[in-house]
Motif scaffolding. Structure first.
Motif, PDB file in Angstrom:
ATOM      1  N   ASP A 162       0.802  -1.222   0.000  1.00 43.41           N
ATOM      2  CA  ASP A 162       0.000   0.000   0.000  1.00 43.41           C
ATOM      3  C   ASP A 162       0.837   1.275   0.000  1.00 43.41           C
ATOM      4  N   ASP A 163       2.153   1.153   0.164  1.00 46.01           N
ATOM      5  CA  ASP A 163       3.012   2.337   0.180  1.00 46.01           C
ATOM      6  C   ASP A 163       3.184   2.899  -1.227  1.00 46.01           C
ATOM      7  N   GLU A 164       3.187   4.208  -1.329  1.00 49.39           N
ATOM      8  CA  GLU A 164       3.521   4.844  -2.601  1.00 49.39           C
ATOM      9  C   GLU A 164       5.039   4.937  -2.727  1.00 49.39           C
ATOM     10  N   GLY A 165       5.506   4.835  -3.949  1.00 50.84           N
ATOM     11  CA  GLY A 165       6.929   5.030  -4.192  1.00 50.84           C
ATOM     12  C   GLY A 165       7.774   3.786  -4.090  1.00 50.84           C
ATOM     13  N   VAL A 166       7.200   2.651  -3.693  1.00 48.84           N
ATOM     14  CA  VAL A 166       7.977   1.411  -3.659  1.00 48.84           C
ATOM     15  C   VAL A 166       8.061   0.879  -5.086  1.00 48.84           C
ATOM     16  N   PRO A 167       9.265   0.723  -5.641  1.00 47.56           N
ATOM     17  CA  PRO A 167       9.396   0.333  -7.049  1.00 47.56           C
ATOM     18  C   PRO A 167       8.841  -1.063  -7.318  1.00 47.56           C
ATOM     19  N   HIS A 168       8.249  -1.220  -8.486  1.00 53.32           N
ATOM     20  CA  HIS A 168       7.679  -2.522  -8.859  1.00 53.32           C
ATOM     21  C   HIS A 168       8.752  -3.588  -8.996  1.00 53.32           C
ATOM     22  N   ALA A 169       9.987  -3.181  -9.180  1.00 49.49           N
ATOM     23  CA  ALA A 169      11.076  -4.147  -9.259  1.00 49.49           C
ATOM     24  C   ALA A 169      11.221  -4.937  -7.963  1.00 49.49           C
ATOM     25  N   VAL A 170      10.744  -4.370  -6.861  1.00 44.79           N
ATOM     26  CA  VAL A 170      10.798  -5.079  -5.580  1.00 44.79           C
ATOM     27  C   VAL A 170       9.947  -6.345  -5.648  1.00 44.79           C
ATOM     28  N   ALA A 171       8.764  -6.223  -6.251  1.00 45.28           N
ATOM     29  CA  ALA A 171       7.912  -7.408  -6.412  1.00 45.28           C
ATOM     30  C   ALA A 171       8.593  -8.445  -7.294  1.00 45.28           C
ATOM     31  N   ASP A 172       9.285  -7.975  -8.336  1.00 41.04           N
ATOM     32  CA  ASP A 172      10.045  -8.896  -9.189  1.00 41.04           C
ATOM     33  C   ASP A 172      11.045  -9.686  -8.342  1.00 41.04           C
ATOM     34  N   GLY A 173      11.723  -8.979  -7.444  1.00 45.39           N
ATOM     35  CA  GLY A 173      12.709  -9.632  -6.587  1.00 45.39           C
ATOM     36  C   GLY A 173      12.092 -10.627  -5.632  1.00 45.39           C
ATOM     37  N   VAL A 174      10.923 -10.296  -5.091  1.00 46.02           N
ATOM     38  CA  VAL A 174      10.221 -11.198  -4.169  1.00 46.02           C
ATOM     39  C   VAL A 174       9.896 -12.517  -4.864  1.00 46.02           C
ATOM     40  N   ALA A 222      11.107 -13.697  -7.717  1.00 44.32           N
ATOM     41  CA  ALA A 222      12.317 -14.364  -8.189  1.00 44.32           C
ATOM     42  C   ALA A 222      12.948 -15.174  -7.058  1.00 44.32           C
ATOM     43  N   TRP A 223      12.949 -14.628  -5.848  1.00 43.80           N
ATOM     44  CA  TRP A 223      13.487 -15.345  -4.691  1.00 43.80           C
ATOM     45  C   TRP A 223      12.681 -16.605  -4.417  1.00 43.80           C
ATOM     46  N   LEU A 224      11.363 -16.499  -4.457  1.00 44.99           N
ATOM     47  CA  LEU A 224      10.526 -17.668  -4.174  1.00 44.99           C
ATOM     48  C   LEU A 224      10.709 -18.754  -5.235  1.00 44.99           C
ATOM     49  N   ARG A 225      10.869 -18.349  -6.484  1.00 46.97           N
ATOM     50  CA  ARG A 225      11.138 -19.346  -7.532  1.00 46.97           C
ATOM     51  C   ARG A 225      12.505 -20.000  -7.330  1.00 46.97           C
ATOM     52  N   GLU A 226      13.470 -19.210  -6.881  1.00 50.13           N
ATOM     53  CA  GLU A 226      14.804 -19.776  -6.596  1.00 50.13           C
ATOM     54  C   GLU A 226      14.724 -20.808  -5.479  1.00 50.13           C
ATOM     55  N   VAL A 227      13.980 -20.485  -4.438  1.00 50.17           N
ATOM     56  CA  VAL A 227      13.818 -21.426  -3.327  1.00 50.17           C
ATOM     57  C   VAL A 227      13.197 -22.724  -3.819  1.00 50.17           C
ATOM     58  N   ASP A 228      12.183 -22.601  -4.673  1.00 53.62           N
ATOM     59  CA  ASP A 228      11.532 -23.803  -5.198  1.00 53.62           C
ATOM     60  C   ASP A 228      12.520 -24.660  -5.974  1.00 53.62           C
ATOM     61  N   ARG A 229      13.359 -24.035  -6.783  1.00 54.03           N
ATOM     62  CA  ARG A 229      14.355 -24.791  -7.555  1.00 54.03           C
ATOM     63  C   ARG A 229      15.370 -25.470  -6.647  1.00 54.03           C
ATOM     64  N   ARG A 230      15.792 -24.784  -5.615  1.00 57.84           N
ATOM     65  CA  ARG A 230      16.879 -25.296  -4.779  1.00 57.84           C
ATOM     66  C   ARG A 230      16.431 -26.289  -3.722  1.00 57.84           C
ATOM     67  N   PHE A 231      15.217 -26.114  -3.192  1.00 57.49           N
ATOM     68  CA  PHE A 231      14.827 -26.881  -2.008  1.00 57.49           C
ATOM     69  C   PHE A 231      13.647 -27.821  -2.218  1.00 57.49           C
ATOM     70  N   SER A 232      13.117 -27.896  -3.420  1.00 61.89           N
ATOM     71  CA  SER A 232      11.983 -28.784  -3.646  1.00 61.89           C
ATOM     72  C   SER A 232      12.400 -30.256  -3.548  1.00 61.89           C
ATOM     73  N   PRO A 233      11.650 -31.073  -2.807  1.00 60.94           N
ATOM     74  CA  PRO A 233      11.948 -32.507  -2.778  1.00 60.94           C
ATOM     75  C   PRO A 233      11.436 -33.222  -4.026  1.00 60.94           C
ATOM     76  N   GLU A 276      11.173  -9.636   4.261  1.00 62.09           N
ATOM     77  CA  GLU A 276      12.316  -8.811   4.651  1.00 62.09           C
ATOM     78  C   GLU A 276      12.882  -8.048   3.457  1.00 62.09           C
ATOM     79  N   LEU A 277      12.766  -8.611   2.258  1.00 59.66           N
ATOM     80  CA  LEU A 277      13.159  -7.876   1.049  1.00 59.66           C
ATOM     81  C   LEU A 277      12.267  -6.648   0.866  1.00 59.66           C
ATOM     82  N   LEU A 278      10.978  -6.813   1.138  1.00 58.77           N
ATOM     83  CA  LEU A 278      10.040  -5.688   1.027  1.00 58.77           C
ATOM     84  C   LEU A 278      10.387  -4.585   2.030  1.00 58.77           C
TER      85      LEU A 278
END
Length: 243
Positions: free
Chosen positions: A17-29, A31-42, A110-112
């Motif tokens: 809900d904050d103004e001024g937070v760049p949309h690239a932050v969501a990209d990073g969020v 991207a991190w979750l997809r990385e976790v899935d690749r690295r830690f999925s059983p 925490e990235l947010l």
């Protein structure tokens, strides 16, 4: 900012809900979750978890992230006397998923925060991290998918629920290898989703005794529905309404 993606086998929604937070932050969020899935999925043969399980990696070869996750798994295994276990005796491969989801989504939150977000809600399949509230967080009814059994009002922190819901008796008691009994659902409110998610799963694995166990964990509050359909909750649960 609003975004929803399917990651780690579940829908993940982000609202900032904050103004001024760049949309690239969501990209990073995400991207991190997809990385976790690749690295830690059983379920991915080339993941770090599967490579460790097959003996292709030694204990000294794992990443710092996986070492942290495995440390958390051991912490909850020990605290529950084995009811929570990432490797059930005689039952399949190493599976730290019960810790990974909460840990990964908390890292994403925490990235947010680091990017300047002060009011947000990050929801991963019903387990949420919020900041800058109050936010109203519904607890799904354990037997009625179209209803909630309670609504919590949360300013900062995380809420996670374990139960039968969509996947039936998927939480096993590591002491017996059989489905956990005694509870229909158990919700934990904690400062982080790492704590809330792992504590909810571990407590559900313990069965009826898990309510008191979870409530005794530092910073944790509990709302549970037992097998007799009775509601049990700790004194500090911020209930804003009951369904």
């Amino acid at each position: 900012m609003r975004r929803v993606e399917h990651v780690m086998g579940l829908p993940v929604s982000l609202r900032v809900d904050d103004e001024g937070v760049p949309h690239a932050v969501a990209d990073g969020v995400f991207a991190w979750l997809r990385e976790v899935d690749r690295r830690f999925s059983p379920f991915r043969a080339d993941s770090e978890v599967c490579r460790l399980d097959r003996g292709e990696l030694g204990a000294d070869d794992v990443s710092a992230d996986l070492a942290e996750v495995l440390g958390l798994c051991e912490e909850y295994r020990s605290a529950t006397g084995g009811a929570f276990d990432a490797r059930l005796p005689g039952r399949g491969p190493l599976d730290p998923s019960a810790v990974v989801k909460g840990w990964a989504v908390q890292r994403a939150a925490e990235l947010l925060t680091a990017a300047g977000a002060r009011r947000f809600c990050l929801n991963a399949g019903g387990d949420v991290v919020v900041a800058g509230g109050p936010w109203r967080v519904g607890i799904r009814h354990p037997e009625r998918a179209d209803r909630v059994c309670a609504v919590l009002e949360v300013t900062e922190g995380a809420v996670a629920t374990s139960g039968r819901y969509e996947r039936g008796d998927h939480i096993l008691d590591g002491r017996t290898g059989r489905p956990a009994t005694g509870l229909l659902s158990l919700t934990v409110l904690a400062p982080t989703l790492t704590e809330a998610d792992a504590t909810a799963t571990a407590a559900f694995a313990l069965g009826a005794e898990g309510v008191a166990w979870a409530a005794a964990r530092p910073g944790c509050e509990v709302f549970a529905v037992d097998a007799g359909r009775r509601v049990v909750r700790s004194a500090g649960v911020p209930v804003a309404g009951v369904g």
